[in-house]
Design a protein around this motif. Structure first.
Motif, PDB file in Angstrom:
ATOM      1  N   TRP A   1      -8.885  10.532  -5.242  1.00 25.85           N
ATOM      2  CA  TRP A   1      -7.678  10.326  -6.059  1.00 25.85           C
ATOM      3  C   TRP A   1      -8.094   9.924  -7.488  1.00 25.85           C
ATOM      4  O   TRP A   1      -7.665  10.488  -8.488  1.00 25.85           O
ATOM      5  N   GLN A   2      -9.031   8.948  -7.508  1.00 25.74           N
ATOM      6  CA  GLN A   2      -9.515   8.419  -8.786  1.00 25.74           C
ATOM      7  C   GLN A   2     -10.157   9.500  -9.649  1.00 25.74           C
ATOM      8  O   GLN A   2      -9.962   9.565 -10.856  1.00 25.74           O
ATOM      9  N   GLU A   3     -10.916  10.367  -8.989  1.00 28.15           N
ATOM     10  CA  GLU A   3     -11.656  11.422  -9.693  1.00 28.15           C
ATOM     11  C   GLU A   3     -10.699  12.361 -10.444  1.00 28.15           C
ATOM     12  O   GLU A   3     -11.044  12.921 -11.469  1.00 28.15           O
ATOM     13  N   LYS A   4      -9.478  12.505  -9.892  1.00 29.35           N
ATOM     14  CA  LYS A   4      -8.531  13.457 -10.479  1.00 29.35           C
ATOM     15  C   LYS A   4      -7.498  12.798 -11.389  1.00 29.35           C
ATOM     16  O   LYS A   4      -6.575  13.444 -11.864  1.00 29.35           O
ATOM     17  N   LEU A   5      -7.667  11.480 -11.623  1.00 29.97           N
ATOM     18  CA  LEU A   5      -6.669  10.750 -12.428  1.00 29.97           C
ATOM     19  C   LEU A   5      -6.647  11.216 -13.883  1.00 29.97           C
ATOM     20  O   LEU A   5      -7.688  11.286 -14.532  1.00 29.97           O
ATOM     21  N   ALA A   6      -5.450  11.478 -14.384  1.00 29.53           N
ATOM     22  CA  ALA A   6      -5.297  11.810 -15.808  1.00 29.53           C
ATOM     23  C   ALA A   6      -5.358  10.519 -16.638  1.00 29.53           C
ATOM     24  O   ALA A   6      -5.002   9.454 -16.141  1.00 29.53           O
ATOM     25  N   TYR A   7      -5.781  10.595 -17.872  1.00 27.65           N
ATOM     26  CA  TYR A   7      -5.786   9.508 -18.871  1.00 27.65           C
ATOM     27  C   TYR A   7      -6.769   8.371 -18.553  1.00 27.65           C
ATOM     28  O   TYR A   7      -6.620   7.264 -19.062  1.00 27.65           O
ATOM     29  N   LYS A   8      -7.759   8.635 -17.659  1.00 25.46           N
ATOM     30  CA  LYS A   8      -8.728   7.575 -17.359  1.00 25.46           C
ATOM     31  C   LYS A   8      -9.483   7.199 -18.640  1.00 25.46           C
ATOM     32  O   LYS A   8      -9.938   8.076 -19.374  1.00 25.46           O
TER      33      LYS A   8
ATOM     34  N   TRP B   1      -0.840   9.093 -12.570  1.00 21.08           N
ATOM     35  CA  TRP B   1      -0.504   8.038 -11.622  1.00 21.08           C
ATOM     36  C   TRP B   1       0.986   7.717 -11.663  1.00 21.08           C
ATOM     37  O   TRP B   1       1.539   7.672 -12.764  1.00 21.08           O
ATOM     38  N   PRO B   2       1.656   7.534 -10.543  1.00 17.00           N
ATOM     39  CA  PRO B   2       1.030   7.565  -9.230  1.00 17.00           C
ATOM     40  C   PRO B   2       0.984   8.954  -8.612  1.00 17.00           C
ATOM     41  O   PRO B   2       0.107   9.222  -7.789  1.00 17.00           O
ATOM     42  N   ASN B   3       1.875   9.849  -9.001  1.00 14.85           N
ATOM     43  CA  ASN B   3       2.021  11.020  -8.134  1.00 14.85           C
ATOM     44  C   ASN B   3       2.489  12.311  -8.782  1.00 14.85           C
ATOM     45  O   ASN B   3       2.933  13.201  -8.090  1.00 14.85           O
ATOM     46  N   ASP B   4       2.414  12.432 -10.080  1.00 20.14           N
ATOM     47  CA  ASP B   4       2.749  13.735 -10.672  1.00 20.14           C
ATOM     48  C   ASP B   4       1.464  14.549 -10.783  1.00 20.14           C
ATOM     49  O   ASP B   4       0.405  13.995 -11.065  1.00 20.14           O
ATOM     50  N   VAL B   5       1.570  15.844 -10.598  1.00 22.41           N
ATOM     51  CA  VAL B   5       0.391  16.688 -10.806  1.00 22.41           C
ATOM     52  C   VAL B   5       0.582  17.459 -12.108  1.00 22.41           C
ATOM     53  O   VAL B   5       1.626  18.086 -12.319  1.00 22.41           O
ATOM     54  N   LEU B   6      -0.426  17.344 -12.976  1.00 15.90           N
ATOM     55  CA  LEU B   6      -0.370  17.992 -14.291  1.00 15.90           C
ATOM     56  C   LEU B   6      -1.416  19.101 -14.376  1.00 15.90           C
ATOM     57  O   LEU B   6      -2.494  18.985 -13.798  1.00 15.90           O
ATOM     58  N   VAL B   7      -1.056  20.153 -15.098  1.00 12.62           N
ATOM     59  CA  VAL B   7      -2.053  21.155 -15.498  1.00 12.62           C
ATOM     60  C   VAL B   7      -1.828  21.389 -16.987  1.00 12.62           C
ATOM     61  O   VAL B   7      -0.682  21.575 -17.420  1.00 12.62           O
ATOM     62  N   GLU B   8      -2.910  21.351 -17.748  1.00 10.61           N
ATOM     63  CA  GLU B   8      -2.832  21.457 -19.213  1.00 10.61           C
ATOM     64  C   GLU B   8      -1.841  20.444 -19.782  1.00 10.61           C
ATOM     65  O   GLU B   8      -1.058  20.751 -20.677  1.00 10.61           O
ATOM     66  N   GLY B   9      -1.812  19.256 -19.197  1.00  9.75           N
ATOM     67  CA  GLY B   9      -0.951  18.174 -19.688  1.00  9.75           C
ATOM     68  C   GLY B   9       0.517  18.340 -19.349  1.00  9.75           C
ATOM     69  O   GLY B   9       1.344  17.549 -19.800  1.00  9.75           O
ATOM     70  N   LYS B  10       0.856  19.372 -18.544  1.00  7.62           N
ATOM     71  CA  LYS B  10       2.265  19.582 -18.194  1.00  7.62           C
ATOM     72  C   LYS B  10       2.467  19.415 -16.695  1.00  7.62           C
ATOM     73  O   LYS B  10       1.602  19.800 -15.899  1.00  7.62           O
ATOM     74  N   LYS B  11       3.638  18.895 -16.339  1.00  8.60           N
ATOM     75  CA  LYS B  11       3.905  18.602 -14.928  1.00  8.60           C
ATOM     76  C   LYS B  11       4.225  19.888 -14.162  1.00  8.60           C
ATOM     77  O   LYS B  11       5.084  20.658 -14.575  1.00  8.60           O
ATOM     78  N   VAL B  12       3.513  20.094 -13.054  1.00  9.20           N
ATOM     79  CA  VAL B  12       3.809  21.257 -12.206  1.00  9.20           C
ATOM     80  C   VAL B  12       4.259  20.826 -10.814  1.00  9.20           C
ATOM     81  O   VAL B  12       4.669  21.660 -10.013  1.00  9.20           O
ATOM     82  N   CYS B  13       4.180  19.534 -10.534  1.00  6.08           N
ATOM     83  CA  CYS B  13       4.544  19.062  -9.186  1.00  6.08           C
ATOM     84  C   CYS B  13       4.964  17.600  -9.239  1.00  6.08           C
ATOM     85  O   CYS B  13       4.395  16.811  -9.997  1.00  6.08           O
ATOM     86  N   GLY B  14       5.988  17.261  -8.457  1.00  6.98           N
ATOM     87  CA  GLY B  14       6.422  15.870  -8.317  1.00  6.98           C
ATOM     88  C   GLY B  14       6.475  15.495  -6.844  1.00  6.98           C
ATOM     89  O   GLY B  14       6.655  16.358  -5.975  1.00  6.98           O
TER      90      GLY B  14
ATOM     91  N   LYS C   1       0.819  -1.222   0.000  1.00 12.88           N
ATOM     92  CA  LYS C   1       0.000   0.000   0.000  1.00 12.88           C
ATOM     93  C   LYS C   1       0.846   1.262   0.000  1.00 12.88           C
ATOM     94  O   LYS C   1       0.329   2.368   0.211  1.00 12.88           O
ATOM     95  N   LEU C   2       2.134   1.110  -0.231  1.00 16.49           N
ATOM     96  CA  LEU C   2       3.029   2.257  -0.139  1.00 16.49           C
ATOM     97  C   LEU C   2       2.631   3.379  -1.100  1.00 16.49           C
ATOM     98  O   LEU C   2       2.784   4.568  -0.803  1.00 16.49           O
ATOM     99  N   GLY C   3       2.061   2.984  -2.247  1.00 17.64           N
ATOM    100  CA  GLY C   3       1.655   3.973  -3.253  1.00 17.64           C
ATOM    101  C   GLY C   3       0.633   4.968  -2.723  1.00 17.64           C
ATOM    102  O   GLY C   3       0.464   6.053  -3.287  1.00 17.64           O
ATOM    103  N   MET C   4      -0.051   4.605  -1.627  1.00 19.56           N
ATOM    104  CA  MET C   4      -1.063   5.512  -1.091  1.00 19.56           C
ATOM    105  C   MET C   4      -0.446   6.808  -0.590  1.00 19.56           C
ATOM    106  O   MET C   4      -1.074   7.867  -0.649  1.00 19.56           O
ATOM    107  N   LEU C   5       0.788   6.715  -0.090  1.00 20.90           N
ATOM    108  CA  LEU C   5       1.420   7.937   0.411  1.00 20.90           C
ATOM    109  C   LEU C   5       1.757   8.885  -0.737  1.00 20.90           C
ATOM    110  O   LEU C   5       1.621  10.095  -0.613  1.00 20.90           O
ATOM    111  N   SER C   6       2.197   8.316  -1.876  1.00 22.50           N
ATOM    112  CA  SER C   6       2.451   9.157  -3.047  1.00 22.50           C
ATOM    113  C   SER C   6       1.138   9.788  -3.501  1.00 22.50           C
ATOM    114  O   SER C   6       1.077  10.974  -3.839  1.00 22.50           O
ATOM    115  N   GLY C   7       0.081   8.968  -3.486  1.00 24.25           N
ATOM    116  CA  GLY C   7      -1.240   9.465  -3.884  1.00 24.25           C
ATOM    117  C   GLY C   7      -1.699  10.590  -2.970  1.00 24.25           C
ATOM    118  O   GLY C   7      -2.291  11.575  -3.420  1.00 24.25           O
TER     119      GLY C   7
END
Ligand code: BTN
Length: 292
Positions: free
Chosen positions: A233-240, A142-155, A114-120
């Motif tokens: 987490w699921q609601e905000k997933l990219a590429y669903k 997934w698992p843990n980059d935050v994108l805006v307009e398809g570009k990474k703004v947070c790791g 369940k370690l991925g939950m912390l990244s999530g």
């Protein structure tokens, strides 16, 4: 006539720009304001640094020295910031948020599976803040980059210590690109990147952003085992529902349609092989595929 005029205008612009940079840098030096505001949140100790190697590394040292739970380590500049997959993470002064949150999860809540939950958790805290406070269409790759307009703004980089299967401590490290100067030059990028000020089109206070992200993290941390956490987490997933390729290193290990995230934080993939498979975070990287 025109050339000296333009030259003078250019000099004026450069002077105003540098002054702005200096003022912004000095804002972080007002450490007491940052401490007062952060102390309004139910955190442990607050450790603020003008410069250090890596906030994750310093957090580990502080854990060895007995840092209390929910302590926060923040730096204006990192000289040896760490990214996932052994990469480095650049943090230029005055441009970013780079911080690590020290956690001692209750025994049994985070198991190796369940370690991925912390990244999530880290990604959700940032994405939710960007959506609700800054009205940005943020998504979690997934698992843990935050994108805006398809570009990474947070790791996010989670580092942990185990005693057998029991988690002793965890460091949740988060790096956010706030102003344009935070984005590395193209050749250092593995995925297109941007900054919040670029996508928002206005200046963003790093302190206010940090307060909002920490509030979201504090809200979700006790909910890690709840269905609400997975749903958010699921609601905000990219590429669903879209086609993605999974890699370990440079090797393609699977391709298929992204279904979502499991309660343990694993990726659920409707594989092109015909099976539905789940993947834990570990060394896996994900890339969207354009099938059109
Ligand atoms: C990634 O996307 O590769 C993860 C980047 C994580 C960067 C943050 S910045 C704060 C913390 N300290 C580090 O050394 N790394 C994380």
């Amino acid at each position: 006539m025109l050339v000296p005029f333009l030259f003078e205008e250019f000099r004026r612009f450069i002077r105003a720009w540098s002054l702005n940079q200096i003022l912004r840098y000095n804002l972080f030096m007002d450490i007491s304001t940052w401490k007062i505001r952060l102390n309004e949140l139910p955190l442990g100790e607050i450790y603020l640094f003008q410069e250090l190697g890596s906030t994750n590394q310093t957090a580990e040292t502080l854990i060895e020295e007995g840092a209390p739970p929910f302590s926060l380590v923040l730096a204006d500049k990192q000289t040896a910031g760490k990214g996932r997959h052994g990469r480095s993470w650049q943090t230029n002064p005055g441009t970013s948020l780079a911080f690590s949150w020290i956690l001692y999860p209750e025994p049994g809540i985070i198991t190796p599976e369940k370690l991925g939950m912390l990244s999530g958790l880290g990604a959700l805290g940032v994405a939710e803040t960007l959506i609700e406070v800054y009205q940005l269409a943020a998504e979690i790759k997934w698992p843990n980059d935050v994108l805006v307009e398809g570009k990474k703004v947070c790791g996010v980089l989670v580092e942990v210590h185990w005693s057998g299967n029991l988690l002793k401590d965890a460091v949740l490290g988060i790096g956010i690109n706030v102003s344009r100067g935070s984005v590395p030059v193209n050749k250092d990028l593995h995925f297109p990147a941007s900054s919040l000020e670029e996508v928002c089109g206005r200046e963003i206070s790093r302190l206010e952003l940090l307060i909002q992200v920490m509030s979201s993290l504090l809200k979700w941390y006790p909910e890690l085992q709840s269905g609400d956490f997975t749903a958010a987490w699921q609601e905000k997933l990219a590429y669903k529902g879209e086609t993605v390729t999974l890699f370990t290193g440079d090797k393609i290990i699977d391709q298929g349609t992204m279904q979502g995230v499991s309660p343990e934080g694993s990726l659920i993939l409707d594989s092109d092989s015909g099976e539905v498979r789940t993947y834990q975070t570990g060394e896996i990287r994900l890339r969207p595929v354009d099938r059109s």
